[in-house]
Design a protein around this motif. Structure first.
Motif, short mmCIF file in Angstrom:
data_model
loop_
_atom_site.label_atom_id
_atom_site.label_comp_id
_atom_site.label_asym_id
_atom_site.label_seq_id
_atom_site.Cartn_x
_atom_site.Cartn_y
_atom_site.Cartn_z
N PHE A 157 7.32 -27.28 -30.37
CA PHE A 157 7.85 -28.17 -31.41
C PHE A 157 6.75 -28.93 -32.16
O PHE A 157 6.99 -29.99 -32.72
CB PHE A 157 8.73 -29.25 -30.74
CG PHE A 157 10.17 -28.84 -30.46
CD1 PHE A 157 10.66 -27.60 -30.79
CD2 PHE A 157 11.04 -29.75 -29.86
CE1 PHE A 157 11.99 -27.25 -30.52
CE2 PHE A 157 12.37 -29.42 -29.60
CZ PHE A 157 12.84 -28.16 -29.92
N ARG A 160 4.68 -30.85 -36.79
CA ARG A 160 4.51 -32.13 -37.50
C ARG A 160 3.28 -32.90 -37.05
O ARG A 160 2.80 -33.77 -37.76
CB ARG A 160 5.78 -32.98 -37.34
CG ARG A 160 6.08 -33.33 -35.91
CD ARG A 160 7.48 -33.84 -35.74
NE ARG A 160 8.47 -32.89 -36.22
CZ ARG A 160 9.68 -33.22 -36.65
NH1 ARG A 160 10.07 -34.47 -36.63
NH2 ARG A 160 10.50 -32.31 -37.07
N ARG A 161 2.79 -32.63 -35.88
CA ARG A 161 1.63 -33.37 -35.37
C ARG A 161 0.38 -32.50 -35.28
O ARG A 161 -0.67 -32.97 -34.85
CB ARG A 161 1.93 -33.91 -33.97
CG ARG A 161 3.15 -34.76 -33.88
CD ARG A 161 2.87 -36.20 -34.29
NE ARG A 161 4.07 -36.90 -34.75
CZ ARG A 161 5.19 -37.06 -34.08
NH1 ARG A 161 5.32 -36.58 -32.88
NH2 ARG A 161 6.20 -37.71 -34.61
N ARG A 261 20.61 -32.31 -26.54
CA ARG A 261 19.18 -32.63 -26.46
C ARG A 261 18.99 -34.11 -26.20
O ARG A 261 19.61 -34.95 -26.87
CB ARG A 261 18.45 -32.22 -27.74
CG ARG A 261 16.96 -32.63 -27.73
CD ARG A 261 16.13 -31.84 -28.75
NE ARG A 261 16.36 -32.24 -30.12
CZ ARG A 261 15.60 -33.10 -30.80
NH1 ARG A 261 14.56 -33.70 -30.21
NH2 ARG A 261 15.88 -33.38 -32.05
N ASP A 263 16.18 -37.13 -26.20
CA ASP A 263 14.89 -37.32 -26.86
C ASP A 263 14.31 -38.72 -26.62
O ASP A 263 13.35 -39.11 -27.27
CB ASP A 263 15.07 -37.07 -28.38
CG ASP A 263 13.74 -37.03 -29.11
OD1 ASP A 263 12.79 -36.42 -28.60
OD2 ASP A 263 13.66 -37.61 -30.21
N SER A 291 13.08 -33.51 -25.00
CA SER A 291 11.85 -33.61 -25.78
C SER A 291 11.43 -35.08 -25.74
O SER A 291 12.19 -35.92 -25.27
CB SER A 291 12.09 -33.14 -27.23
OG SER A 291 13.20 -33.78 -27.79
N ASN A 292 10.27 -35.38 -26.21
CA ASN A 292 9.70 -36.73 -26.32
C ASN A 292 8.36 -36.79 -25.59
O ASN A 292 8.30 -37.12 -24.40
CB ASN A 292 10.63 -37.81 -25.75
CG ASN A 292 10.14 -39.23 -26.11
OD1 ASN A 292 9.31 -39.38 -27.02
ND2 ASN A 292 10.64 -40.23 -25.43
N ASP A 293 7.32 -36.46 -26.31
CA ASP A 293 5.95 -36.61 -25.78
C ASP A 293 5.75 -35.96 -24.42
O ASP A 293 5.09 -36.52 -23.55
CB ASP A 293 5.58 -38.09 -25.68
CG ASP A 293 4.98 -38.60 -26.97
OD1 ASP A 293 4.43 -37.77 -27.71
OD2 ASP A 293 5.07 -39.81 -27.22
N LEU A 294 6.31 -34.77 -24.27
CA LEU A 294 6.20 -34.10 -22.96
C LEU A 294 4.86 -33.38 -22.83
O LEU A 294 4.26 -32.96 -23.81
CB LEU A 294 7.34 -33.08 -22.81
CG LEU A 294 8.74 -33.67 -22.80
CD1 LEU A 294 9.78 -32.55 -22.86
CD2 LEU A 294 8.95 -34.53 -21.56
N GLY A 313 11.32 -29.00 -25.00
CA GLY A 313 10.74 -28.95 -26.35
C GLY A 313 9.42 -29.72 -26.31
O GLY A 313 9.41 -30.93 -26.09
N VAL A 314 8.32 -29.00 -26.47
CA VAL A 314 7.00 -29.64 -26.31
C VAL A 314 6.24 -29.55 -27.63
O VAL A 314 6.02 -28.45 -28.16
CB VAL A 314 6.19 -28.96 -25.19
CG1 VAL A 314 4.93 -29.77 -24.90
CG2 VAL A 314 7.03 -28.82 -23.93
N GLY A 315 5.84 -30.71 -28.14
CA GLY A 315 5.18 -30.74 -29.45
C GLY A 315 3.75 -31.23 -29.39
O GLY A 315 2.82 -30.49 -29.05
N THR A 316 3.60 -32.52 -29.71
CA THR A 316 2.29 -33.12 -29.95
C THR A 316 1.24 -32.77 -28.90
O THR A 316 0.12 -32.37 -29.23
CB THR A 316 2.45 -34.66 -29.98
OG1 THR A 316 3.54 -34.97 -30.84
CG2 THR A 316 1.20 -35.34 -30.47
#
Ligand SMILES: Nc1ncnc2c1ncn2[C@@H]1O[C@H](COP(=O)(O)OP(=O)(O)OP(=O)(O)O)[C@@H](O)[C@H]1O
Ligand SMILES: O=P(O)(O)OC[C@H]1O[C@H](OP(=O)(O)OP(=O)(O)O)[C@H](O)[C@@H]1O
Ligand SMILES: O=C(O)c1cccnc1
Length: 484
Positions: A157, A160-161, A261, A263, A291-294, A313-316
């Motif tokens: 995810f 965006r970052r 989900r 978050d 998700s959330n800063d994972l 859901g892993v992003g940043t």
């Protein structure tokens, strides 16, 4: 992906060296370079190679067009017109041997070996390191995340970052190589054929008078892929009960809600409560996404708290490799042709880790015949027969050479495969699905102690006695010490 236009994606000093070789008439002398890194990222026990696909496409597309030549002409008045004319017909004519994407790699072993004219070997250093360092870093981070959630669905995810657009799409691809299942980035999906997945944002809920109305409208529009974000107002008092109503509504029309989900908040507690509520409502098939800063640490911790999460859901923290934002892969000359034959060269440094290992080399993975598992890697000079022919070899510790052992009954798998030979693609590039399958097979060759996230066992990379002796001799030659 079209990689045209990256020819000047290089450091100016490369073009300066190309120019100086052109002036001195040494541009066609051949040299051998290797790419390797000295330290594994994140305290991991291995790295996952990625980036080769882009390297190959970049090399194939290398051309100096009018725009590049005009820029060089303006930039540097020292560059003689004849040099720019020579660039006009530039083509990569060298050879590249490399570990396939998805290979597990270790410090101080060549991931790529380039054999080319100095003119072209210099040009490609910067871009190759740029691609390989970033993509290998992200694939390794993704692999750590997968280690802690081996049976769950992993979604990338991060766009965006991400550090801009290239990092987003190539990072999504690297994560997929290492076992993520899908990306939210549609362009990465389009370019590489990675499955794309997505839920909806808080803004969808905010756009309606009530959360329930928002959920209903979403389910009406996309009845086959309803994953509802339940934390906009109050996860357990409103989000989950409203999602359950929609789940029932979908059931009445013969459909099944995919998931909810979470978050924010305490993901362990909320997932357990949400699971109970969904199960009590007969919606045990509805999956819970978090998700959330994972990252791998939080996911591991949530699992130890018995969080009921099926999809991550892993992003940043993945796309920026947040705890270590770069891999220090380097490109070093190991041989140069003199009088028609390659002669090994060395770079000496006061820092012993930075002394290079000279000569054309191959890397072998030693697979024990009895176990089918990797026992260590072995770096040998290119023409060494013992390892190629499976004869008894000596593994020793170069710092404490009296610590050694002999091994036999092994298969030696050469890791550097021909990719480009004399400027031509040697074999078609593997598909992304083939790379993922190969990566899984690679993992299967290693004992779990090398793969664990925390304090993994050190996997040995051994240098052959001949390669070690050559290094010692060249060190002695350049430092006027007595040879050992
Ligand atoms: N049970 C848990 N144990 C350990 N870490 C958790 C647990 N639940 C959530 N986390 C993590 O703790 C961090 C909490 O972050 P933060 O407090 O900023 O989130 P929040 O306030 O709940 O939501 P928001 O993102 O809207 O600010 C996140 O990285 C999250 O993944
Ligand atoms: O946390 P990451 O691992 O990067 O995963 C992606 C995040 O992006 C979205 O939120 P967004 O960033 O838009 O807002 P937020 O920071 O308020 O969650 C989404 O809801 C995730 O929280
Ligand atoms: O699809 C999602 O839920 C998503 C995608 C990107 C970032 N955050 C969430």
């Amino acid at each position: 992906m079209d990689e045209g236009g990256l020819t000047l994606h290089t450091d100016k000093y490369q073009i300066n060296m190309m120019y100086a070789h052109w002036v001195q008439g040494t541009l066609n002398e051949r040299a051998v370079f290797e790419i390797y890194f000295r330290k594994l990222p994140f305290g991991n026990g291995y790295a996952v190679c990625a980036g080769l696909d882009r390297i190959v496409r970049y090399i194939e597309a290398l051309r100096f067009g009018e725009r590049e030549l005009e820029y060089l002409r303006q930039q540097e008045e020292n560059y003689a017109p004849g040099f720019l004319e020579a660039l006009r017909s530039f083509r990569f004519t060298g050879s590249l041997h490399a570990m396939p994407e998805g290979t597990l790699a270790f410090p101080n072993e060549p991931l790529v070996r380039v054999e080319a004219r100095l003119f072209e070997a210099h040009l490609i250093e910067t871009a190759m390191l740029n691609f390989l360092n970033y993509q290998t870093l992200i694939a390794t981070k993704a692999s750590r995340i997968r280690q802690v959630a081996p049976n769950d669905l992993l979604l990338e995810f991060g766009t965006r970052r991400a550090q801009e657009a290239d990092a987003a799409v190539w990072g999504a691809r690297a994560a997929y190589v290492a076992g993520f299942h899908a990306t939210s980035n549609m362009r990465a999906g389009m370019l590489f054929g990675i499955p794309s997945k997505g839920t909806h944002a808080h803004a969808w809920v905010q756009a309606f008078g009530t959360e329930e109305e928002a959920f209903r409208k979403y389910a009406e529009a996309l009845p086959d892929q309803v994953t509802l974000l339940v934390d906009t107002y109050d996860t357990l008092r409103s989000g989950v009960p409203n999602a359950i109503r929609i789940g029932k509504m979908l059931e009445a029309s013969g459909k099944r809600m995919v998931g909810i989900r979470l978050d924010s908040g305490d993901l362990a507690y909320l997932s357990q409560r949400a699971r109970d509520m969904l199960d009590e409502a007969g919606l045990s098939y509805v999956k819970i996404t978090a998700s959330n800063d994972l990252d791998e640490h939080i996911i591991d911790n949530l699992k130890s708290q018995r969080a009921r999460i099926d999809v991550w859901g892993v992003g940043t923290k993945l796309i920026t490799a947040a705890d270590q934002p770069s891999l220090g892969g380097v490109y070093k000359m190991v041989a140069i042709s003199r009088n028609g034959a390659f002669e090994p060269v060395i770079k000496i440094s006061a820092n012993p880790e930075k002394v290079t290992t000279p000569g054309l080399k191959d890397v072998y993975r030693i697979i024990g015949r009895d176990t089918g598992k990797a026992e260590g890697d072995y770096i040998a000079l290119k023409d060494e027969a013992d390892i190629r022919e499976g004869r008894r070899i000596k593994l020793f510790d170069p710092v404490h050479p009296y610590i050694h052992k002999y091994i036999e009954r092994y298969d030696a798998v050469p890791l550097l495969k021909p990719v480009i030979v004399d400027g031509e693609l040697a074999v078609p590039l593997p598909s992304l699905e083939e790379i993922r399958a190969y990566h899984d097979a690679q993992l299967g060759q290693f004992w779990p102690q090398y793969l664990r996230k925390l304090n993994p066992e050190l996997y040995r990379v051994n240098l052959s006695e001949k390669a070690w002796k050559l290094k010692m001799d060249l060190i002695a030659e350049h430092t006027q010490n007595d040879p050992l």
